[in-house]
Design a protein around this motif. Structure first.
Motif, short mmCIF file in Angstrom:
data_model
loop_
_atom_site.label_atom_id
_atom_site.label_comp_id
_atom_site.label_asym_id
_atom_site.label_seq_id
_atom_site.Cartn_x
_atom_site.Cartn_y
_atom_site.Cartn_z
N MET A 50 0.84 -1.20 0.00
CA MET A 50 0.00 0.00 0.00
C MET A 50 0.87 1.25 0.00
N ARG A 51 1.87 1.26 0.85
CA ARG A 51 2.73 2.46 0.96
C ARG A 51 3.49 2.71 -0.35
N ARG A 52 4.03 1.67 -0.94
CA ARG A 52 4.75 1.84 -2.22
C ARG A 52 3.81 2.32 -3.32
N GLN A 53 2.63 1.71 -3.41
CA GLN A 53 1.68 2.11 -4.45
C GLN A 53 1.19 3.53 -4.23
N LEU A 54 0.96 3.91 -2.98
CA LEU A 54 0.55 5.27 -2.67
C LEU A 54 1.66 6.26 -3.05
N ASP A 55 2.89 5.94 -2.69
CA ASP A 55 4.02 6.81 -3.07
C ASP A 55 4.13 6.96 -4.58
N LEU A 56 4.01 5.85 -5.31
CA LEU A 56 4.09 5.90 -6.77
C LEU A 56 2.95 6.71 -7.37
N THR A 57 1.76 6.54 -6.84
CA THR A 57 0.60 7.29 -7.34
C THR A 57 0.77 8.78 -7.10
N LEU A 58 1.22 9.14 -5.90
CA LEU A 58 1.44 10.55 -5.59
C LEU A 58 2.57 11.13 -6.44
N GLU A 59 3.60 10.34 -6.67
CA GLU A 59 4.72 10.77 -7.53
C GLU A 59 4.23 11.06 -8.94
N ARG A 60 3.45 10.16 -9.49
CA ARG A 60 2.91 10.36 -10.85
C ARG A 60 2.03 11.61 -10.93
N ARG A 61 1.24 11.84 -9.89
CA ARG A 61 0.38 13.04 -9.88
C ARG A 61 1.22 14.30 -9.83
N LEU A 62 2.27 14.31 -8.99
CA LEU A 62 3.15 15.49 -8.94
C LEU A 62 3.77 15.77 -10.30
N GLN A 63 4.25 14.72 -10.95
CA GLN A 63 4.87 14.86 -12.28
C GLN A 63 3.86 15.39 -13.29
N ALA A 64 2.68 14.80 -13.31
CA ALA A 64 1.68 15.17 -14.31
C ALA A 64 1.11 16.57 -14.06
N ASP A 65 0.84 16.90 -12.82
CA ASP A 65 0.14 18.15 -12.52
C ASP A 65 1.06 19.34 -12.31
N ALA A 66 2.26 19.10 -11.77
CA ALA A 66 3.15 20.23 -11.47
C ALA A 66 4.51 20.13 -12.15
N GLY A 67 4.79 18.99 -12.78
CA GLY A 67 6.07 18.83 -13.48
C GLY A 67 7.26 18.70 -12.56
N ILE A 68 7.03 18.27 -11.32
CA ILE A 68 8.12 18.07 -10.38
C ILE A 68 8.05 16.69 -9.78
N SER A 69 9.17 16.24 -9.22
CA SER A 69 9.23 14.95 -8.57
C SER A 69 8.91 15.10 -7.08
N SER A 70 8.72 13.98 -6.41
CA SER A 70 8.51 14.04 -4.96
C SER A 70 9.76 14.56 -4.25
N ALA A 71 10.93 14.28 -4.80
CA ALA A 71 12.18 14.82 -4.23
C ALA A 71 12.20 16.35 -4.36
N ASP A 72 11.84 16.85 -5.54
CA ASP A 72 11.74 18.31 -5.72
C ASP A 72 10.74 18.88 -4.72
N PHE A 73 9.60 18.23 -4.62
CA PHE A 73 8.52 18.72 -3.76
C PHE A 73 8.97 18.80 -2.31
N ALA A 74 9.66 17.78 -1.81
CA ALA A 74 10.12 17.77 -0.42
C ALA A 74 11.02 18.97 -0.14
N ILE A 75 11.93 19.24 -1.05
CA ILE A 75 12.85 20.37 -0.86
C ILE A 75 12.11 21.70 -1.01
N LEU A 76 11.28 21.81 -2.03
CA LEU A 76 10.54 23.06 -2.24
C LEU A 76 9.64 23.39 -1.05
N VAL A 77 8.97 22.39 -0.49
CA VAL A 77 8.11 22.63 0.66
C VAL A 77 8.94 23.09 1.86
#
Length: 162
Positions: free
Chosen positions: A19-46
Motif C-alpha cells: 500500500m505504501r509503495r503504491q501510494l508513493d508511486l501514485t502521488l509521484e505520478r500526480r506530482l509529475q503530471a500536474d506540477a512537473g516536479i518529482s517528490s524529491a523536488d517537492f520535499a525540498i521546495l516545501v
C-alpha cells in the motif's frame, strides 16, 4: 523469543508495504503530471517554502527531509539547473551558502501543494474513518518512538552545516 513472523503478521506487513509503495508511486505520478516536479523536488521546495525567508542551508534541508548530504547536494544541483532554487552566499559564514526558493520554484510548489493535498485526501484520508485515523496516528507515533536515533528531525538545532 522468536523473531519469525507468523502468517497473519506477514499478511499485515505485506499489505502495509505494498500500500505504501503504491501510494508513493501514485502521488509521484500526480506530482509529475500536474506540477512537473518529482517528490524529491517537492520535499525540498516545501521545506524552503515553509521558511519565512524562503531559504535554508543545505544541511538543514537534509535534516528536515531525512536525507544524507550527498543526496541533497545532487538533488539541489538538478533543481538549480531547472531554475527551482538558487544559491546565495551566507553573510555570516564565508564557507556557507543559502539555498533559496526562486520565483519558478515558488510557483511550482504552490501548484503542487494544492493537487498533492487533494491526492492525499482522495487516496488516503477518504479511505479511512476517524477512528482509523486516530489508530494510525497512535501506531505511527509508537513505531517512531522505538526508532532511536530518529532518522529525521524537525528541530532547528543545526543551521551551520551545508
Amino acid at each position: 523469543m522468536t523473531t519469525a513472523l507468523d502468517s497473519s503478521e506477514l499478511d499485515v506487513w505485506r499489505a502495509f508495504t505494498v500500500m505504501r509503495r503504491q501510494l508513493d508511486l501514485t502521488l509521484e505520478r500526480r506530482l509529475q503530471a500536474d506540477a512537473g516536479i518529482s517528490s524529491a523536488d517537492f520535499a525540498i521546495l516545501v521545506s524552503l517554502h515553509e521558511q519565512p525567508e524562503r531559504r535554508l542551508r543545505a544541511g538543514r534541508i537534509g535534516d528536515i527531509i531525512g536525507w544524507e548530504k550527498s543526496r541533497v547536494s545532487h538533488q539541489l544541483k538538478r533543481m538549480e539547473q531547472r531554475g527551482l532554487v538558487s544559491r546565495a552566499e551566507c553573510d555570516d559564514d564565508a564557507r556557507g551558502v543559502w539555498i533559496e526558493l526562486t520565483p519558478d520554484g515558488r510557483r511550482a510548489v504552490l501548484a503542487a501543494m494544492r493537487d498533492h493535498a487533494e491526492a492525499i485526501r482522495q487516496y488516503f484520508f477518504d479511505q479511512v474513518t476517524e477512528d482509523e485515523r486516530a489508530l494510525l496516528l497512535s501506531v505511527s507515533q509508537r513505531v517512531l518512538d522505538t526508532i532511536n536515533p530518529p532518522v529525521c528531525s524537525d528541530d532547528d538545532s543545526d543551521l551551520s552545516e551545508d
